[in-house]
Design a protein around this motif. Structure first.
Motif, PDB file in Angstrom:
ATOM      1  N   PRO A  18       7.963  -0.693  10.016  1.00  0.00           N
ATOM      2  CA  PRO A  18       6.894  -1.516   9.444  1.00  0.00           C
ATOM      3  C   PRO A  18       5.677  -0.644   9.116  1.00  0.00           C
ATOM      4  N   PHE A  19       4.972  -0.997   8.064  1.00  0.00           N
ATOM      5  CA  PHE A  19       3.798  -0.232   7.640  1.00  0.00           C
ATOM      6  C   PHE A  19       2.588  -1.144   7.747  1.00  0.00           C
ATOM      7  N   ARG A  20       1.743  -0.874   8.775  1.00  0.00           N
ATOM      8  CA  ARG A  20       0.592  -1.749   9.006  1.00  0.00           C
ATOM      9  C   ARG A  20      -0.688  -1.094   8.509  1.00  0.00           C
ATOM     10  N   SER A  22      -5.049  -2.251   7.224  1.00  0.00           N
ATOM     11  CA  SER A  22      -6.058  -3.281   7.474  1.00  0.00           C
ATOM     12  C   SER A  22      -5.797  -4.536   6.639  1.00  0.00           C
ATOM     13  N   PHE A  23      -4.929  -4.443   5.602  1.00  0.00           N
ATOM     14  CA  PHE A  23      -4.655  -5.641   4.786  1.00  0.00           C
ATOM     15  C   PHE A  23      -3.331  -6.301   5.121  1.00  0.00           C
ATOM     16  N   GLY A  24      -2.681  -5.882   6.189  1.00  0.00           N
ATOM     17  CA  GLY A  24      -1.447  -6.568   6.585  1.00  0.00           C
ATOM     18  C   GLY A  24      -0.317  -5.612   6.916  1.00  0.00           C
ATOM     19  N   VAL A  55      -3.198  -8.263  -1.797  1.00  0.00           N
ATOM     20  CA  VAL A  55      -4.020  -7.870  -0.648  1.00  0.00           C
ATOM     21  C   VAL A  55      -4.555  -6.441  -0.742  1.00  0.00           C
ATOM     22  N   TYR A  56      -3.904  -5.607  -1.537  1.00  0.00           N
ATOM     23  CA  TYR A  56      -4.438  -4.258  -1.783  1.00  0.00           C
ATOM     24  C   TYR A  56      -5.247  -4.283  -3.079  1.00  0.00           C
ATOM     25  N   SER A  57      -4.701  -4.969  -4.071  1.00  0.00           N
ATOM     26  CA  SER A  57      -5.386  -5.153  -5.355  1.00  0.00           C
ATOM     27  C   SER A  57      -5.128  -6.597  -5.766  1.00  0.00           C
ATOM     28  N   VAL A 135       1.607  12.572   4.391  1.00  0.00           N
ATOM     29  CA  VAL A 135       2.237  11.306   4.786  1.00  0.00           C
ATOM     30  C   VAL A 135       1.150  10.361   5.285  1.00  0.00           C
ATOM     31  N   SER A 136       1.310   9.098   4.920  1.00  0.00           N
ATOM     32  CA  SER A 136       0.359   8.063   5.297  1.00  0.00           C
ATOM     33  C   SER A 136       0.937   7.300   6.489  1.00  0.00           C
ATOM     34  N   VAL A 137       0.201   7.307   7.591  1.00  0.00           N
ATOM     35  CA  VAL A 137       0.702   6.734   8.839  1.00  0.00           C
ATOM     36  C   VAL A 137      -0.009   5.418   9.119  1.00  0.00           C
ATOM     37  N   LEU A 163      -4.219   8.912   8.471  1.00  0.00           N
ATOM     38  CA  LEU A 163      -4.133   7.794   9.403  1.00  0.00           C
ATOM     39  C   LEU A 163      -4.831   6.587   8.804  1.00  0.00           C
ATOM     40  N   LYS A 164      -4.168   5.445   8.864  1.00  0.00           N
ATOM     41  CA  LYS A 164      -4.812   4.200   8.473  1.00  0.00           C
ATOM     42  C   LYS A 164      -5.747   3.809   9.611  1.00  0.00           C
ATOM     43  N   ILE A 165      -6.962   3.412   9.254  1.00  0.00           N
ATOM     44  CA  ILE A 165      -7.913   2.975  10.281  1.00  0.00           C
ATOM     45  C   ILE A 165      -8.476   1.598   9.932  1.00  0.00           C
ATOM     46  N   ALA A 190      -9.309   3.571   5.179  1.00  0.00           N
ATOM     47  CA  ALA A 190      -9.736   2.290   5.766  1.00  0.00           C
ATOM     48  C   ALA A 190      -9.382   1.086   4.907  1.00  0.00           C
ATOM     49  N   ASN A 191      -8.929   1.302   3.678  1.00  0.00           N
ATOM     50  CA  ASN A 191      -8.610   0.167   2.791  1.00  0.00           C
ATOM     51  C   ASN A 191      -9.681  -0.929   2.851  1.00  0.00           C
ATOM     52  N   GLN A 192     -10.932  -0.543   2.693  1.00  0.00           N
ATOM     53  CA  GLN A 192     -12.062  -1.478   2.518  1.00  0.00           C
ATOM     54  C   GLN A 192     -12.454  -2.224   3.802  1.00  0.00           C
ATOM     55  N   ILE A 213     -12.585  10.604   4.077  1.00  0.00           N
ATOM     56  CA  ILE A 213     -12.361   9.203   4.463  1.00  0.00           C
ATOM     57  C   ILE A 213     -12.174   8.432   3.163  1.00  0.00           C
ATOM     58  N   GLU A 214     -11.061   7.705   3.101  1.00  0.00           N
ATOM     59  CA  GLU A 214     -10.672   6.997   1.882  1.00  0.00           C
ATOM     60  C   GLU A 214     -11.121   5.537   1.936  1.00  0.00           C
ATOM     61  N   GLN A 215     -11.775   5.112   0.892  1.00  0.00           N
ATOM     62  CA  GLN A 215     -12.171   3.724   0.642  1.00  0.00           C
ATOM     63  C   GLN A 215     -12.618   2.957   1.894  1.00  0.00           C
ATOM     64  N   ILE A 260     -10.962  12.240  -5.500  1.00  0.00           N
ATOM     65  CA  ILE A 260     -10.363  10.986  -5.981  1.00  0.00           C
ATOM     66  C   ILE A 260      -8.859  10.951  -5.719  1.00  0.00           C
ATOM     67  N   ASN A 261      -8.433   9.781  -5.233  1.00  0.00           N
ATOM     68  CA  ASN A 261      -7.019   9.466  -5.061  1.00  0.00           C
ATOM     69  C   ASN A 261      -6.579   8.840  -6.383  1.00  0.00           C
ATOM     70  N   ILE A 262      -5.716   9.516  -7.130  1.00  0.00           N
ATOM     71  CA  ILE A 262      -5.225   8.960  -8.392  1.00  0.00           C
ATOM     72  C   ILE A 262      -3.891   8.259  -8.147  1.00  0.00           C
ATOM     73  N   LYS A 263      -3.876   6.957  -8.465  1.00  0.00           N
ATOM     74  CA  LYS A 263      -2.623   6.185  -8.431  1.00  0.00           C
ATOM     75  C   LYS A 263      -2.427   5.655  -9.840  1.00  0.00           C
ATOM     76  N   PRO A 264      -1.392   6.098 -10.517  1.00  0.00           N
ATOM     77  CA  PRO A 264      -1.193   5.700 -11.912  1.00  0.00           C
ATOM     78  C   PRO A 264      -1.157   4.180 -12.112  1.00  0.00           C
ATOM     79  N   GLY A 291      -0.012   6.936  -3.214  1.00  0.00           N
ATOM     80  CA  GLY A 291       1.317   6.337  -3.256  1.00  0.00           C
ATOM     81  C   GLY A 291       1.226   4.845  -3.026  1.00  0.00           C
ATOM     82  N   MET A 292       2.267   4.134  -3.409  1.00  0.00           N
ATOM     83  CA  MET A 292       2.365   2.681  -3.206  1.00  0.00           C
ATOM     84  C   MET A 292       3.750   2.355  -2.669  1.00  0.00           C
ATOM     85  N   LEU A 293       4.230   3.173  -1.734  1.00  0.00           N
ATOM     86  CA  LEU A 293       5.551   2.957  -1.137  1.00  0.00           C
ATOM     87  C   LEU A 293       6.613   2.836  -2.234  1.00  0.00           C
ATOM     88  N   GLU A 294       6.560   3.778  -3.186  1.00  0.00           N
ATOM     89  CA  GLU A 294       7.457   3.700  -4.342  1.00  0.00           C
ATOM     90  C   GLU A 294       8.907   4.038  -4.003  1.00  0.00           C
TER      91      GLU A 294
HETATM   92  O1  OSB Z   1      -4.246   2.622   0.381  1.00  0.00           O
HETATM   93  O2  OSB Z   1      -3.181   4.360  -0.115  1.00  0.00           O
HETATM   94  C1  OSB Z   1      -3.178   3.169   0.184  1.00  0.00           C
HETATM   95  C2  OSB Z   1       0.435   1.950   0.536  1.00  0.00           C
HETATM   96  C3  OSB Z   1       0.348   0.735  -0.111  1.00  0.00           C
HETATM   97  C4  OSB Z   1      -0.855   0.312  -0.609  1.00  0.00           C
HETATM   98  C5  OSB Z   1      -1.990   1.114  -0.457  1.00  0.00           C
HETATM   99  C6  OSB Z   1      -1.927   2.336   0.167  1.00  0.00           C
HETATM  100  C7  OSB Z   1      -0.681   2.756   0.696  1.00  0.00           C
HETATM  101  C8  OSB Z   1      -0.517   3.984   1.470  1.00  0.00           C
HETATM  102  C9  OSB Z   1       0.878   4.573   1.540  1.00  0.00           C
HETATM  103  O3  OSB Z   1      -1.389   4.522   2.084  1.00  0.00           O
HETATM  104  C10 OSB Z   1       1.107   5.579   0.491  1.00  0.00           C
HETATM  105  C11 OSB Z   1       2.572   5.945   0.357  1.00  0.00           C
HETATM  106  O4  OSB Z   1       3.091   6.604   1.251  1.00  0.00           O
HETATM  107  O5  OSB Z   1       3.193   5.570  -0.654  1.00  0.00           O
END
Ligand code: OSB
Ligand code: MG
Length: 370
Positions: A18-20, A22-24, A55-57, A135-137, A163-165, A190-192, A213-215, A260-264, A291-294
């Motif tokens: 599972p990937f937890r 702040s948005f779920g 919840v992310y966008s 890697v995003s934990v 690390l997600k915080i 921190a995802n906002q 520190i991201e967003q 900047i974190n570029i996500k296409p 990344g978006m867990l592609e």
């Molecule tokens: O905020 O970067 C984010 C995954 C889904 C939505 C938003 C984010 C993320 C990740 C994981 O942090 C990135 C990945 O390993 O694909």
């Protein structure tokens, strides 16, 4: 290139853990795949990075599919001969929906490049043959579980840990990971989840020598990030706030972000991503590929983008095995902390159609109205 139609598929892939955030918590990845079907007999593929819920966008899988079926696909189909470079202009009357637009542009670009025999990397301007992986934990149930998870990634060779915080899961987990791996490049996302008045609290992260520190704040609070930047020594990196070239330009101008974190998907496609990359290089900002867990389809194109020269920090471009026990393309395998940039035409990976069929739970076609 004449587009005859688009096939849309919703697929469901279980995540290896599972990937937890702040948005779920995500237990599986529901993905919308787009196949551009051309009169040239070549199909182009892309992955829409919207998640199941907004919840992310603001975008979400069923919504992206709806806007594609109702507005975006009919517009492209009516245009007849369409090159990827024209897609953004054709879709401009429809506001927002960058992830849906990006998927259409990318599917057309894949078909176009396959037809021309050019790889995504060459087309976008890649200068590297392999890219460094981070890697995003996710947020763990407790610190022991976190250390255990991070240690598996460190052993696998990842070159950077993120690390997600969130409030209540920040100083302690970061301190523990920093103590265990004093030299590991480390950053947080921190995802906002914080507010402007959390500055004093967040400044306590400064002692852990973080890359960034991201967003930390709300997507719309770009000025708040500029204010926070003056109160922290840890660099601020925007993710959710950067939805276009213009958003990047303005955030840089007010010093709300120095990386900047570029996500296409978030910015409307790979062409806009290259523009943002170039802007950042001109302004001396480092970029990295988010990344978006592609699945392998989206990952292939991201890996090509991350091979551009301005991507000087490891991205969230992890190996397929970090997400899925079985991917829908040949898996991206990390060797010595790096992934190899595909060189075959288009996105450069093969789809496992039998497996794809077995995980598809919705399929529909958009065809030209005569
Ligand atoms: O905020 O970067 C984010 C995954 C889904 C939505 C938003 C984010 C993320 C990740 C994981 O942090 C990135 C990945 O390993 O694909
Ligand atoms: Mg992020």
């Amino acid at each position: 290139m004449i587009i005859k139609g688009f096939e849309l598929r919703q697929v469901l892939l279980p995540l290896v853990r599972p990937f937890r955030t702040s948005f779920g918590t995500q237990h599986e990845r529901e993905v919308l795949l787009v196949r551009a079907i051309t009169t040239e007999g070549i199909d182009g593929w892309a992955e829409c990075v919207a998640m199941s819920e907004p919840v992310y966008s603001p975008e979400y899988v069923a919504g992206s599919r709806d806007v594609i079926e109702r507005f975006l696909a009919p517009t492209l189909l009516a245009a007849g001969d369409v090159r990827a470079e024209e897609v953004a202009g054709l879709l401009k009357p429809f506001l927002g929906h960058q992830m849906a637009k990006a998927a259409l542009e990318t599917a057309i670009l894949d078909a176009q490049l396959k037809y021309e025999g050019v790889s995504f990397g060459s087309y976008l301007g890649a200068t590297k043959t392999e890219i460094d992986c981070g890697v995003s934990v996710g947020i763990a149930p407790n610190v022991d579980a976190l250390l255990e998870e991070v240690s598996t990634y460190v052993k696998a060779g990842y070159r950077r840990i993120k690390l997600k915080i969130e409030p209540g899961w920040d100083l302690e987990p970061v301190r523990e990971v920093r103590d265990a791996w004093p030299d590991m490049p480390l950053q947080v996302d921190a995802n906002q989840a914080y507010h402007r008045d959390d500055a004093v609290h967040l400044a306590q992260l400064d002692r852990f020598n973080l890359l960034l520190i991201e967003q930390p704040l709300n997507e719309h609070d770009v000025l708040g990030h500029a204010m926070l930047a003056r109160q922290l020594s840890t660099p601020i990196c925007l993710d959710e706030s950067i939805t276009s070239y213009e958003a990047a330009r303005d955030a840089i101008a007010i010093e709300a972000t120095t990386i900047i974190n570029i996500k296409p998907g978030r910015v409307g496609g790979y062409l806009e991503s290259v523009r943002i990359h170039d802007l950042c290089v001109e302004n001396g900002l480092a970029v990295w590929c988010g990344g978006m867990l592609e699945t392998g389809i989206g990952r292939a194109a991201n890996v090509a983008l991350a091979a551009l020269p301005g991507f000087t920090l490891p991205g969230d471009t992890s190996a397929s095995a970090r997400y899925f026990s079985r991917d829908i393309t040949e898996p991206f395998v990390m060797i010595d902390g790096r992934l190899t940039v595909p060189t075959a035409p288009g996105i450069g990976v093969e789809i496992d159609f039998d497996f794809l069929e077995s995980i598809t739970h919705e399929k529909s076609n958009c065809v030209k109205k005569s």
